[in-house]
Write a protein that holds these residues in place. Structure first.
Motif, PDB file in Angstrom:
ATOM      1  N   ILE A 164     -16.832  -2.366   0.607  1.00 21.55           N
ATOM      2  CA  ILE A 164     -16.197  -3.119   1.681  1.00 21.55           C
ATOM      3  C   ILE A 164     -14.695  -3.221   1.430  1.00 21.55           C
ATOM      4  CG2 ILE A 164     -16.099  -5.340   2.883  1.00 21.55           C
ATOM      5  CD1 ILE A 164     -18.701  -3.848   3.315  1.00 21.55           C
ATOM      6  N   VAL A 165     -13.903  -2.945   2.467  1.00 21.95           N
ATOM      7  CA  VAL A 165     -12.468  -3.198   2.393  1.00 21.95           C
ATOM      8  C   VAL A 165     -12.283  -4.706   2.500  1.00 21.95           C
ATOM      9  CG1 VAL A 165     -10.213  -2.782   3.436  1.00 21.95           C
ATOM     10  CG2 VAL A 165     -11.946  -0.972   3.444  1.00 21.95           C
ATOM     11  N   GLU A 166     -11.887  -5.328   1.418  1.00 22.37           N
ATOM     12  CA  GLU A 166     -11.858  -6.780   1.360  1.00 22.37           C
ATOM     13  C   GLU A 166     -10.552  -7.367   1.898  1.00 22.37           C
ATOM     14  OE1 GLU A 166     -12.637  -8.154  -2.565  1.00 22.37           O
ATOM     15  OE2 GLU A 166     -14.706  -7.409  -2.604  1.00 22.37           O
ATOM     16  N   PHE A 167     -10.690  -8.533   2.566  1.00 23.28           N
ATOM     17  CA  PHE A 167      -9.556  -9.319   3.051  1.00 23.28           C
ATOM     18  C   PHE A 167      -9.697 -10.750   2.543  1.00 23.28           C
ATOM     19  CE2 PHE A 167     -10.145  -5.887   6.042  1.00 23.28           C
ATOM     20  CZ  PHE A 167      -8.863  -5.500   6.392  1.00 23.28           C
ATOM     21  N   GLU A 168      -8.581 -11.457   2.551  1.00 30.52           N
ATOM     22  CA  GLU A 168      -8.631 -12.882   2.260  1.00 30.52           C
ATOM     23  C   GLU A 168      -9.471 -13.566   3.334  1.00 30.52           C
ATOM     24  OE1 GLU A 168      -7.541 -14.154  -0.410  1.00 30.52           O
ATOM     25  OE2 GLU A 168      -6.219 -12.575  -1.183  1.00 30.52           O
ATOM     26  N   THR A 169     -10.173 -14.622   2.958  1.00 30.90           N
ATOM     27  CA  THR A 169     -11.080 -15.298   3.877  1.00 30.90           C
ATOM     28  C   THR A 169     -10.366 -15.737   5.152  1.00 30.90           C
ATOM     29  OG1 THR A 169     -12.403 -16.117   2.033  1.00 30.90           O
ATOM     30  CG2 THR A 169     -12.670 -17.234   4.138  1.00 30.90           C
ATOM     31  N   GLY A 170     -10.930 -15.320   6.301  1.00 33.61           N
ATOM     32  CA  GLY A 170     -10.404 -15.742   7.595  1.00 33.61           C
ATOM     33  C   GLY A 170      -9.063 -15.168   7.961  1.00 33.61           C
ATOM     34  N   SER A 171      -8.584 -14.140   7.250  1.00 35.89           N
ATOM     35  CA  SER A 171      -7.258 -13.591   7.537  1.00 35.89           C
ATOM     36  C   SER A 171      -7.301 -12.062   7.527  1.00 35.89           C
ATOM     37  CB  SER A 171      -6.237 -14.077   6.510  1.00 35.89           C
ATOM     38  OG  SER A 171      -6.349 -13.343   5.297  1.00 35.89           O
ATOM     39  N   ALA A 172      -6.169 -11.475   7.877  1.00 36.54           N
ATOM     40  CA  ALA A 172      -6.041 -10.018   7.859  1.00 36.54           C
ATOM     41  C   ALA A 172      -5.221  -9.560   6.653  1.00 36.54           C
ATOM     42  CB  ALA A 172      -5.397  -9.539   9.155  1.00 36.54           C
ATOM     43  N   THR A 173      -5.172 -10.386   5.607  1.00 33.65           N
ATOM     44  CA  THR A 173      -4.452 -10.038   4.380  1.00 33.65           C
ATOM     45  C   THR A 173      -5.396  -9.348   3.409  1.00 33.65           C
ATOM     46  OG1 THR A 173      -2.978 -11.942   4.628  1.00 33.65           O
ATOM     47  CG2 THR A 173      -3.112 -10.921   2.448  1.00 33.65           C
ATOM     48  N   LEU A 174      -5.043  -8.147   2.999  1.00 34.54           N
ATOM     49  CA  LEU A 174      -5.881  -7.388   2.072  1.00 34.54           C
ATOM     50  C   LEU A 174      -5.891  -8.033   0.692  1.00 34.54           C
ATOM     51  CD1 LEU A 174      -4.651  -3.843   3.092  1.00 34.54           C
ATOM     52  CD2 LEU A 174      -7.039  -4.589   3.237  1.00 34.54           C
ATOM     53  N   THR A 175      -7.043  -7.985   0.037  1.00 31.37           N
ATOM     54  CA  THR A 175      -7.121  -8.387  -1.365  1.00 31.37           C
ATOM     55  C   THR A 175      -6.719  -7.202  -2.232  1.00 31.37           C
ATOM     56  OG1 THR A 175      -9.399  -7.665  -1.653  1.00 31.37           O
ATOM     57  CG2 THR A 175      -9.063  -9.897  -0.788  1.00 31.37           C
ATOM     58  N   PRO A 176      -6.463  -7.414  -3.519  1.00 32.25           N
ATOM     59  CA  PRO A 176      -6.172  -6.275  -4.404  1.00 32.25           C
ATOM     60  C   PRO A 176      -7.271  -5.212  -4.367  1.00 32.25           C
ATOM     61  CG  PRO A 176      -5.572  -8.321  -5.495  1.00 32.25           C
ATOM     62  CD  PRO A 176      -6.279  -8.714  -4.224  1.00 32.25           C
ATOM     63  N   LYS A 177      -8.545  -5.634  -4.340  1.00 38.99           N
ATOM     64  CA  LYS A 177      -9.631  -4.660  -4.262  1.00 38.99           C
ATOM     65  C   LYS A 177      -9.580  -3.880  -2.956  1.00 38.99           C
ATOM     66  CE  LYS A 177     -13.099  -6.771  -7.306  1.00 38.99           C
ATOM     67  NZ  LYS A 177     -14.482  -7.325  -7.367  1.00 38.99           N
ATOM     68  N   GLY A 178      -9.215  -4.573  -1.873  1.00 37.77           N
ATOM     69  CA  GLY A 178      -9.104  -3.897  -0.594  1.00 37.77           C
ATOM     70  C   GLY A 178      -8.013  -2.839  -0.617  1.00 37.77           C
ATOM     71  N   ARG A 179      -6.873  -3.154  -1.237  1.00 30.61           N
ATOM     72  CA  ARG A 179      -5.780  -2.180  -1.324  1.00 30.61           C
ATOM     73  C   ARG A 179      -6.174  -0.994  -2.196  1.00 30.61           C
ATOM     74  NH1 ARG A 179      -2.867  -7.094  -1.590  1.00 30.61           N
ATOM     75  NH2 ARG A 179      -2.685  -6.968  -3.869  1.00 30.61           N
TER      76      ARG A 179
END
Length: 269
Positions: A164-179
């Motif tokens: 899963i491309v991860e984001f911060e909860t409830g936002s469109a900000t990518l987490t480090p894992k998502g990046r």
């Protein structure tokens, strides 16, 4: 005897080498590589054949397969000796099926045949060599180097690998894992030049549909911007958010809701 082929649609390089008896010391197999300058988009036939009749037959077959205007004749005559019925055997190899091979190479060294390249399906891969074996008989040995390349969608799915491309909860900000995952995707997207990639944002069904649609669209746009920042041509990327409308699991527990909160990549022409 041998010849080198390249063609804009087939993109195949073929070396056909016939080195019989003492003739082995008299001629070297044609080198496989790019077509000579000025011949892009054409079939280039070169090397040596024992006589004019053999040359005429091979050129006729090539022109039948690819069209006379696409065949460049660089075949030389003389200096080699062919095994019995060699021309007839080569014509069997140069069947219409050979047009199924992309980015390939065909080597015929006496009675040793090697066929490499990409074909569209596994059935094609197996059938081509089976037909060659049946048509040429036991005197010829065939090495099957054909492969079925992964489709653009397969390549995307294999890279994502159910992650899963991860984001911060409830936002469109990518987490480090998502990046990190998108960095991997940026590494394979250049292999899909010419295709369109649709980035689809999904959410679970928590909250209002309208807010989830907006969040999924924002996340898809974030992914598109991130990939563009990594050098991917933004013209090949489309971002769309579908909110909770396309779940892959029931939204009955957190584990399943997490699966539904995802980014999907879809390849098309």
């Amino acid at each position: 005897m041998g010849f080198l082929l390249s063609h804009r649609k087939l993109a195949v390089a073929c070396t056909l080498a016939c080195l019989g008896g003492l003739a082995q010391a008299q001629v070297a197999p044609a080198l496989v590589g790019a077509a000579p300058p000025g011949t892009a988009g054409r079939v280039v036939a070169g090397g040596a054949v024992p006589d004019e009749a053999t040359k005429a037959e091979l050129l006729a077959r090539l022109r039948e397969l690819y069209g006379a205007a696409n065949v460049v004749d660089q075949i030389e005559v003389g200096g080699v000796v062919s095994p019995p019925n060699w021309t007839a055997s080569v014509k069997k190899v140069l069947s219409p099926q050979i047009r199924n091979v992309a980015r390939g190479q065909l080597n015929v060294d006496g009675t040793q045949i090697s066929l490499f390249g990409d074909v569209p399906t596994e059935n094609t891969r197996q059938q081509m060599v089976a037909d060659l074996s049946a048509g040429l008989g036991q005197n010829y040995t065939i090495k099957n180097g054909l492969s079925v390349p992964a489709s653009g969608q397969n390549l995307l799915d294999q890279t994502l690998a159910n992650r899963i491309v991860e984001f911060e909860t409830g936002s469109a900000t990518l987490t480090p894992k998502g990046r990190t995952l998108l960095d991997e995707m940026a590494g394979v997207l250049p292999k899909l030049a010419g295709k369109r990639i649709e980035i689809v944002g999904h959410t679970d069904n928590s909250g209002s549909r309208a807010l989830n649609l907006a969040l999924s669209q924002s996340r898809a746009e974030t992914v598109k911007s991130y990939l563009a920042g990594k050098g991917i041509n933004p013209a090949m990327l489309t971002a769309v958010g579908v909110g909770p409308d396309q779940p892959v699991a029931p939204n009955d527990k957190e584990e399943n809701r997490a699966r539904n909160r995802r980014i999907e990549f879809r390849a098309s022409q």
